[in-house]
Write an enzyme that holds these catalytic residues in place. Structure first.
Site, PDB file in Angstrom:
ATOM      1  CG  ASP A   1      79.040   7.411  91.699  1.00  0.00           C
ATOM      2  OD1 ASP A   1      78.324   6.918  90.814  1.00  0.00           O
ATOM      3  OD2 ASP A   1      79.832   8.356  91.500  1.00  0.00           O
ATOM      4  CD  GLU A  57      77.223  10.704  93.545  1.00  0.00           C
ATOM      5  OE1 GLU A  57      76.286  10.926  92.768  1.00  0.00           O
ATOM      6  OE2 GLU A  57      78.373  11.175  93.387  1.00  0.00           O
ATOM      7  CE  LYS A  89      73.813  13.181  91.272  1.00  0.00           C
ATOM      8  NZ  LYS A  89      73.859  13.154  89.804  1.00  0.00           N
ATOM      9  NE  ARG A 142      58.616   3.596  60.116  1.00  0.00           N
ATOM     10  CZ  ARG A 142      58.862   2.445  60.747  1.00  0.00           C
ATOM     11  NH1 ARG A 142      59.214   2.428  62.026  1.00  0.00           N
ATOM     12  NH2 ARG A 142      58.766   1.308  60.109  1.00  0.00           N
ATOM     13  CE  LYS A 187      73.675   9.170  83.617  1.00  0.00           C
ATOM     14  NZ  LYS A 187      74.880   8.337  83.800  1.00  0.00           N
TER      15      LYS A 187
END
Lengths: 283, 283, 283, 283, 283, 283
Positions: free
Chosen positions: B217, B196, B168, B102, B136
């Site tokens: 963006d 950005e 940013k 597993r 992410k």
């Protein structure tokens, strides 16, 4: 400690690990450019409908990055949110908030994704059967993901190989289900003994062997209904459906009278719940 | 070491952690019931079409569980498989194989899921733009997931906050893009400086500021096309599309002439690739 | 992997920790005085009668100190030894053997002590009831001590707080046993639910509530016998005696027909089994 | 920091490890059933006479489980307790108290057991000789057990292989004691050099070699008395009795005028001190 | 295991840590560009005169990066090298060699730097006094640096705060040296007791108090000579010079008849020994 | 978080490690002799001119040893100190202060040594070129040493093998610089691509290949000046001098118009900055 909280040891260790992987060796090279002393308020805001989980991880992330950041948390794990719901806010050094942001969100979005996906299965089952998870979890995050399943209204199958006995064909080969269950009870008294049945004949054998729970593997709803009938009015064994159940098929399985439906996808294939961190004010 | 391999340190540590969470405190209470000495051969078989990744994790799992298990691996990370393709096989103690199964599959299915999902975006972009990942990632698995993105034909955005500067709005506030880029170059010479841009006006400013890469963006394909035109024939800066790109929209963005398209879903929402371990023989 | 083996992850981690605490910072300042190149053969020999456990820890100690030491192990965990029985021998660098000696023996003597003490309780129970352990283990060594209990012929109560539900008076207060068991089953389906009973009235309630196992806390053999009668011929619940059972009293409890007797002393107060390492030859 | 405190680093690490082994992966499945918000007061109470040790571990356990639990500690490590003595109390969430209970008690009972057993040897020696420990400690707990020996009024032999030189027959073979001590002093200046003597002839040699301390191995009280006479009025070397000394024989050895008596059983075979946690009030 | 080897546990842990900090999250982005399958031979070559240390770390680095790299090591720790001396060579995958190169060299150059610097002090002392180290080591590397001092012909002062008693003015304040030494002997029998003396008057007191070793703090060679005379022909206590001794002044101190000279700079300010890795052949 | 702070994760982990190596197994055997309850005030005082770094490590050391010690820190990392400057003070238990002293100083002196040495190079370069570090750092301390370089006014070369591409001769062999750079850009978009040039001919090729930065390896100031001319007025690539630059030669290199000068000695051979901890008062 509520029923949906993960163990605090797992939270601390996972957060430390995640911060190390996002920060070392140089730290946040971008925040290092900010003017010193800037303070900010930022809000965690849901961008879509779902169920929150992972709150303790988000909080722990800020605590580890900067214990001086104040945290006002509003939505407990297990609560539903809508687009725009403010889940919590953090107040403190802008640099600290930006450093913690992505790590906190990665926990929150992933675990809320698991909880939200679980909730969808739970709802689709109309309360006719319980939805529970499997050992098909993301390596290193089992404790957190199993807590997220609970937050979503699901139940936890065995936590790991140590918790209970699950006899599959390879374990049974050469001795039969009855003998295998007896042996398990002899070795591991009082521990749950579960048997996997691939056929209705095996279901009969498992019922006779007094297993605590029978896993009906890859059966059709009709086969499952037959298995339920075989058990009749007895309280035991519990019957579990396993294998490829989807949001489309779950209600048909739930309607058979089966007790539990396991869904590996809760933990291995749940999309995230979209949550953002909005800077509310910079001072 | 090939371009798609994860660092061996990350593989070893992740596998140890995953085995601990699946085995402690009592070990596999079910395998403990097997007759001693049983040997087996088992094959990792793809159940659906996709791209393999995580092979080094699967191998390391067996090595840590039982160094006497022989491993014959056939499909390198990055290779495509069809339903039924045998990815590798393991030969040794049946108990060892069942104990490792597993954990090995959890790595293999999750990371192959990331690689396969990446491949779908890469194909949908028709080679017109590169697909790359984001920060992410699943907490604790960044090194492995970024390697899986490479296995799927994607590229890696910055590995963490330490690798390059990404300015940013909150970083730029109060000084403007030009000043912010200059400050970044002064502090962090030779390091990639990315800006950005939320508007085409900011694109102009970023072009003038000599950024290495500009993140467009949440722009429409039309806005992106305009940004590409603004850059004209210059080799720099690179232009990246970011924000909500899906398998449905990726080709339209790729067709604009943009260089890179970042997709958070590669690592945060990829479903697993279904791979199973079939017991071929028990001796 | 046999039923008495501890998880390999726990063995490796415990041995590394033990070696660090015995060797750092300077290493073995005495072995450093030996002439280089001396080779030796040494034998682990039991000094008294008992049951061996911890063999995998002893072997792992030598492996970590010096992989070139050859190990010939003769007595598996769970086997009985008499004074003078040779358990195994190691052949290699004298310095390596002396460095590993005490750490290997500390594991072997402590864990064999647990196994031997368990065996004495098992024998005293004449097979009338199973002997099992508790969570009263030495901090950091639970996995190893629980395996040693198995080696001694005992059984394992729940491995930790995560494995099953054990309802004590504080959990039950304000809702009663029936309600508490129902709530446990609702939250944690298929997981063992155990109820602690301090009085025979509580035994009645626990029987009615369909618990999987009832812990008879600090009862006399007569009270236990009454509880067994109350259950009558039913296969369930299992009945467990707990609280201050000694080698002197265990047979009286076992004779009542109770299923299980838990003994905290197996892991918290077992004296070591005396095993020594004899240098057989130095070359 | 007092003379009996263990290093705080060892306390923190041991407590984290112990909590992980008791809580993961699912946490306390029983406490999860409690109504939220219940508060309680609980008292650590000695059930028998003895000496307390491990207080810092008990406190650290509650701190790690829930920093909001208030701790009122009354009995320092090294102090004597009688049956019924309240050692300390904890006030806070009932769930947190139940989660921490067993881990805190496992430390407290085991380490107080070591301290109490040490105290019995110390008393039996009537102040005629010091009692000290050995390297025969429980793997992973050496720092804590050695502190518990101090709490019981004992002294610490070398902490590990790194702290001082202890020449046994295999180290001396082929060069003799005089040469071996000289070599040790040359390599490790100022570090304690101890020699093991199996015979009175070796005692003579060790005295002549100017060892700092001589270990009299497995000698009778008469032989020990002879060795003490051989040393005469000199302040050095110290003389240590080692090998199978029991509570029955310790006073005879102590009466010989020997300086130190080492007792492996202090750490490898001490039964626990029975301490319980009584719930005083639930709110 | 020779007198100059560091504990293997320290070597393994330090190498793992160093590889993690050089490789994660993406691995070696440059070696990933190499054509697959390239094999190479590379030689560690001294670029200047000195003493080698850290060989076990260099070897362990290659073992952890790629167990298939063959290592031929020629120069043991403690041996002298000249510019051009080949210390060892590695044969295997070019990518593996390039990945391990810097980590292996960082250990080897730093620790050989410590050994070489030690050797210079040892030579400057002309054998009249021993040179030893202090606790002023690089955090996290104490075990390795103390081994390097031994490789350079130096000796090791206490390894850490646990190994022996060193009474400084703050420890002695309010009780005097005699009382402090007596108290130390009472608490920590057989353990080395050292006293720091800032004045000759304190030397007198320390001699009378029967300390094992007296640290002469920041004294002139003349004061040191006087202290040596005070001790006269007695073998004890040892006398140690400490405080600001340099390569220029060491021989004057050594000539006084003092036993030991401690030099913090051995570990806190040694420049590296320049060693390079030359690629001999690529296949 | 300022530009010179190391990541907090690295600080915490390094301090824990350093305390373990100084305290285990017995703790500070000398401080254990102090009368209980003594309080003190102590001041960190510079003994020589330099630049402070490592303040966060010193603070964290006291926090981990005893959270009740009050810390008043006066001199931020990166600030200059003179002999006698008080850097900070600690107020609390005397025993805690003495236990933490050496560990705190080892960090502070080593890292301030790196910062101070960096400052000397920065000054010698007269602002004509930036000074930066290399990967030649002390194993396990890279994050802290790179922060110290920043505190000294230096810049950070790539943090590790993962951060950017650095093509050396072995990477380029068989394909040439132009092809190698193109391949790097294709594989690792937006990531810094650096080329090592050993000859002026290679400089030409690297300029043509559009590298982001060219490393001029072991060139004379004249060769470097020629390379600068070749680049002409272009903003890119950056040019870096590497190889054996010393405090004596750095200004000549800086005067050539080169952008960056890397100095391995900043981290591998910096002597410590002498800082002491003076006990101001004992209560």
């Amino acid at each position: 400690m509520s029923a949906v909280d993960p163990p605090i040891t797992a939270v601390r260790e996972a957060v430390t690990r995640a911060l190390i992987e996002d920060l070392e060796p140089l730290g946040d090279v971008t925040s290092a450019l900010l003017p010193p002393g800037q303070q900010a308020t930022a809000a965690f805001v849901a961008r879509e409908e779902g169920v929150v989980a992972g709150g303790s991880c988000a909080l722990e992330t800020f605590r580890q990055v900067d214990p001086d950041v104040e945290i006002q948390w509003r939505v407990d794990d297990g609560a539903a949110v809508d687009p725009g719901t403010e889940i919590g806010r953090v107040i403190g050094s802008l640099a600290s908030i930006l450093i913690a942001e992505r790590t906190a969100l990665n926990f929150l979005c992933h675990l809320s994704g698991v909880a939200s996906y679980t909730r969808r299965f739970v709802r689709a089952a109309h309360g006719d059967a319980r939805i529970w998870d499997t050992r098909k979890t993301t390596p290193g995050l089992r404790a957190l993901e199993k807590a997220a399943v609970r937050a979503g209204g699901g139940r936890n199958h065995r936590g790991n190989l140590s918790e209970w006995v699950l006899l599959k064909d390879n374990h049974i080969a050469g001795m039969g289900i009855t003998e295998a269950v007896a042996r398990a009870r002899e070795r591991w008294p009082a521990r749950t003994v579960q048997v996997e049945a691939d056929t209705l004949a095996q279901v009969d054998e498992a019922l006779a062997a007094d297993a605590d729970i029978v896993l009906l593997d890859n059966m059709t709803p009709e086969q499952v209904a037959t298995a339920v009938q075989k058990r009749g009015g007895a309280r035991r064994p519990l019957l579990e459906v396993s294998g490829g159940v989807t949001l489309q098929t779950v209600s048909r399985y739930a309607g058979t009278g089966v007790d539990l439906i396991s869904v590996g996808a809760l933990t291995h294939s749940a999309p995230i719940l979209d949550i953002g961190l909005d800077i509310v004010e910079v001072r």
